[in-house]
Design a protein around this motif. Sequence first.
Motif, PDB file in Angstrom:
ATOM      1  N   PHE A  56       0.831  -1.202   0.000  1.00  0.00           N
ATOM      2  CA  PHE A  56       0.000   0.000   0.000  1.00  0.00           C
ATOM      3  C   PHE A  56       0.869   1.257   0.000  1.00  0.00           C
ATOM      4  CE2 PHE A  56      -1.785   3.297   2.864  1.00  0.00           C
ATOM      5  CZ  PHE A  56      -2.760   3.798   2.002  1.00  0.00           C
ATOM      6  N   LEU A  57       1.924   1.262   0.819  1.00  0.00           N
ATOM      7  CA  LEU A  57       2.778   2.449   0.914  1.00  0.00           C
ATOM      8  C   LEU A  57       3.469   2.755  -0.415  1.00  0.00           C
ATOM      9  CD1 LEU A  57       4.404   2.143   4.465  1.00  0.00           C
ATOM     10  CD2 LEU A  57       2.425   3.484   3.752  1.00  0.00           C
ATOM     11  N   ALA A  62       3.863   6.834  -4.812  1.00  0.00           N
ATOM     12  CA  ALA A  62       3.747   7.239  -6.220  1.00  0.00           C
ATOM     13  C   ALA A  62       2.896   8.503  -6.362  1.00  0.00           C
ATOM     14  CB  ALA A  62       3.145   6.098  -7.042  1.00  0.00           C
ATOM     15  N   ILE A  63       1.982   8.709  -5.408  1.00  0.00           N
ATOM     16  CA  ILE A  63       1.082   9.868  -5.444  1.00  0.00           C
ATOM     17  C   ILE A  63       1.632  11.021  -4.602  1.00  0.00           C
ATOM     18  CG2 ILE A  63      -1.241  10.685  -4.850  1.00  0.00           C
ATOM     19  CD1 ILE A  63      -2.141   7.716  -5.073  1.00  0.00           C
ATOM     20  N   LEU A 177       0.194  18.198   0.689  1.00  0.00           N
ATOM     21  CA  LEU A 177      -0.177  17.107  -0.209  1.00  0.00           C
ATOM     22  C   LEU A 177      -0.249  17.611  -1.648  1.00  0.00           C
ATOM     23  CD1 LEU A 177      -3.022  15.459   1.922  1.00  0.00           C
ATOM     24  CD2 LEU A 177      -0.700  14.587   1.600  1.00  0.00           C
ATOM     25  N   ARG A 178       0.231  16.789  -2.580  1.00  0.00           N
ATOM     26  CA  ARG A 178       0.205  17.172  -3.995  1.00  0.00           C
ATOM     27  C   ARG A 178      -1.192  17.024  -4.590  1.00  0.00           C
ATOM     28  NH1 ARG A 178       5.748  14.951  -6.902  1.00  0.00           N
ATOM     29  NH2 ARG A 178       7.239  15.689  -5.315  1.00  0.00           N
ATOM     30  N   ASN A 179      -1.865  15.936  -4.213  1.00  0.00           N
ATOM     31  CA  ASN A 179      -3.190  15.681  -4.775  1.00  0.00           C
ATOM     32  C   ASN A 179      -4.062  14.952  -3.760  1.00  0.00           C
ATOM     33  OD1 ASN A 179      -5.436  15.105  -6.396  1.00  0.00           O
ATOM     34  ND2 ASN A 179      -4.163  14.944  -8.240  1.00  0.00           N
ATOM     35  N   PRO A 180      -4.651  15.695  -2.836  1.00  0.00           N
ATOM     36  CA  PRO A 180      -5.450  15.067  -1.775  1.00  0.00           C
ATOM     37  C   PRO A 180      -6.581  14.188  -2.297  1.00  0.00           C
ATOM     38  CG  PRO A 180      -5.070  17.386  -1.289  1.00  0.00           C
ATOM     39  CD  PRO A 180      -4.573  17.157  -2.683  1.00  0.00           C
ATOM     40  N   SER A 185      -8.880   8.718  -2.810  1.00  0.00           N
ATOM     41  CA  SER A 185      -9.380   7.648  -3.679  1.00  0.00           C
ATOM     42  C   SER A 185      -8.610   6.347  -3.444  1.00  0.00           C
ATOM     43  CB  SER A 185      -9.258   8.085  -5.145  1.00  0.00           C
ATOM     44  OG  SER A 185      -9.692   7.056  -6.002  1.00  0.00           O
ATOM     45  N   LEU A 186      -7.295   6.456  -3.279  1.00  0.00           N
ATOM     46  CA  LEU A 186      -6.482   5.269  -2.986  1.00  0.00           C
ATOM     47  C   LEU A 186      -6.834   4.705  -1.616  1.00  0.00           C
ATOM     48  CD1 LEU A 186      -4.133   3.343  -3.681  1.00  0.00           C
ATOM     49  CD2 LEU A 186      -2.589   5.024  -2.634  1.00  0.00           C
TER      50      LEU A 186
END
Length: 228
Positions: A56-57, A62-63, A177-180, A185-186
Amino acid sequence: MNLAEHYDKLYTDSVTKIASGDYETDPLINDETDKRFGITLVIRPDLATNAQIQQFLTEVKAIEPDQYFYQNSDIHITLMSIISCYTGFDLKDIHMQDYVSLIQEVLTKQKTFKIQFKGLTASPSCILVQGFLTETLNEIRDDLRKVFKNSALQQSIDKRYAIQTAHATIVRFNNPLRNPAVLVSLMEKYRDFDFGTFEVKQIELVYNDWYQRERFVQKLHVFSTEQG
């Protein structure tokens, strides 16, 4: 406490904040001058469970590569914080064998038990794996509370809050955060993922920093739960 309901509420409240940008970052996690230390009883997941967590990590990295990720050596469940971390605590201030003897007195009454890591929850600053415990763990905690309350030893059990869960922190936010939305979603994808069930055969008493980082942690004693 109904653990599933507790985790659900924590998750719902926290992901709403994360998605809207109302999350929190920890400015101290990379601060080498942070001198908050204490002693804690911890449980470590087995290798198979840790491997699932690292899967998972890898996806989170990657995000959101700028966050703080727990390596296998640092992943833990806090069974009980005996002395909560504070600036100025030193092992020289206590007689460690007294603590070991008291804890041993409690643990000898118990046998091995299992913990299931299933699904994720969150706080506004962290991602957590949900741990589901047996009554044995609650009994150990209650007995520890009693013996330390009746002792003259320095301790701060339940001073911050009465621990009732068996979660493990695996990500801490220490940068924006770059894309919360993608992160949430993940997290939804892994919301009910079964990371594994492991048998607790030993419990560690450690001297630790606030984040349980391996380079600061000193193992003081390892208790076996197989003698009970």
